[in-house]
Design a protein around this motif. Sequence first.
Motif, PDB file in Angstrom:
ATOM      1  N   TYR A 164       0.815  -1.215   0.000  1.00 49.52           N
ATOM      2  CA  TYR A 164       0.000   0.000   0.000  1.00 49.52           C
ATOM      3  C   TYR A 164       0.854   1.274   0.000  1.00 49.52           C
ATOM      4  CZ  TYR A 164      -3.968  -2.945   1.585  1.00 49.52           C
ATOM      5  OH  TYR A 164      -4.957  -3.881   1.715  1.00 49.52           O
TER       6      TYR A 164
ATOM      7  N   PRO B 284      -5.194   2.519  12.694  1.00 49.09           N
ATOM      8  CA  PRO B 284      -6.307   2.752  13.622  1.00 49.09           C
ATOM      9  C   PRO B 284      -6.940   1.448  14.106  1.00 49.09           C
ATOM     10  CG  PRO B 284      -6.540   4.099  11.633  1.00 49.09           C
ATOM     11  CD  PRO B 284      -5.342   3.237  11.415  1.00 49.09           C
TER      12      PRO B 284
ATOM     13  N   THR C 103     -10.386   2.365   6.260  1.00 49.55           N
ATOM     14  CA  THR C 103     -10.261   2.445   4.797  1.00 49.55           C
ATOM     15  C   THR C 103     -11.140   1.395   4.100  1.00 49.55           C
ATOM     16  OG1 THR C 103      -7.994   3.195   5.100  1.00 49.55           O
ATOM     17  CG2 THR C 103      -8.567   2.393   2.897  1.00 49.55           C
TER      18      THR C 103
HETATM   19 FE1  SF4 Z   1      -4.276  -1.553   6.756  1.00 43.10          FE
HETATM   20 FE2  SF4 Z   1      -6.507  -0.290   7.290  1.00 43.10          FE
HETATM   21 FE3  SF4 Z   1      -4.612  -0.348   9.137  1.00 43.10          FE
HETATM   22 FE4  SF4 Z   1      -4.336   1.121   6.899  1.00 43.10          FE
HETATM   23  S1  SF4 Z   1      -5.827   1.419   8.538  1.00 43.10           S
HETATM   24  S2  SF4 Z   1      -2.811  -0.235   7.799  1.00 43.10           S
HETATM   25  S3  SF4 Z   1      -5.342  -0.161   5.381  1.00 43.10           S
HETATM   26  S4  SF4 Z   1      -5.749  -2.081   8.345  1.00 43.10           S
END
Ligand code: SF4
Length: 304
Positions: free
Chosen positions: A27, A88, A175
């Motif tokens: 990501y 989070p 997300t």
């Molecule tokens: Fe993965 Fe969601 Fe944590 Fe971001 S917020 S690291 S996309 S689990």
Amino acid sequence: MTDHDALSREIRELAKERDAIILAHTYQRAEVQDVADLVGDSLGLAREAAATDASVIVFAGVHFMAETAKILAPDRTVLLPEPRAGCPMADMLTADQLRAWKAEYPGVPVVTYVNSTAEVKAESDVCVTSANAVAVVRSLDTQKILFAPDRNLGHWIARSLPDVEVVLWDGWCPTHEQVTPEQVREARGAHPDAVVLAHPECRPEVVDLADHVLSTSQMIRHVASSDAPEFVIVTETGIVHGLQKAAPGKAFHELAPRMICPNMKLTTLEKVRASLAEGLGEIDVDEVIATRARAAVERMVAIG
Ligand code: SF4
Ligand code: 13P
């Protein structure tokens, strides 16, 4: 030569000087992925951290990932270039909360997603990632588990293993949680021939609309080996860079609006350089916590 090229070259030189390996999650920003020695999902990167001979591990990802690397490679220096990059979901369960929850279910194994703090892992029997969650839980050969913190991944495990009762903690990824079935239907309408791939952190009603429910590394393998020319991708936008590299010429459609994890985007080439040059963002895990957390993570790594 772009600014990225010059910075990337500098980073590679610094990595050589410092005997450092750079690991990047799928990501991350494209340019950060491109400067890394290895791009992968949380399972692949955890395995690499455990296996590396490098003295320094620079982890371009979020805090729990760098912490997991430190747990598996305690004698290495682990750097998180952007210390504010948290998850989070990992913060939706504390060790105190887990201890209290466990006390309500004596004898029931605690299975924890790696998206969790070291303290929470230390209270767990085994960890999982989205790539191996179903296989790990199946291998426990148990009728009931406590699963935390991601209720959506827990739902997916329950659906995949109907004989196991999965008691869920109420955590989620902001997300993935915000994706709606309407968005997926819209993407299908716009691209009727595309195969829909969704991450198991999405809500059950979104997962129901996917053709395949896959972790990030599984998505990359899938698009490379599939005959399909077109996909709708229901996970964080950073993965599209890896998908395009794995299957050049194929089309990858994203939802509208695009899915973005703001924490994953905090790491920039400038921060990777500063971290390597000045040793910024060093991760430390208390030894007692790390030993207990390591048992849960190593149990996972041994299974799948
Ligand atoms: Fe993965 Fe969601 Fe944590 Fe971001 S917020 S690291 S996309 S689990
Ligand atoms: P992967 O385990 O598929 O890498 O996912 C990690 C993550 O944080 C997804 O949001």
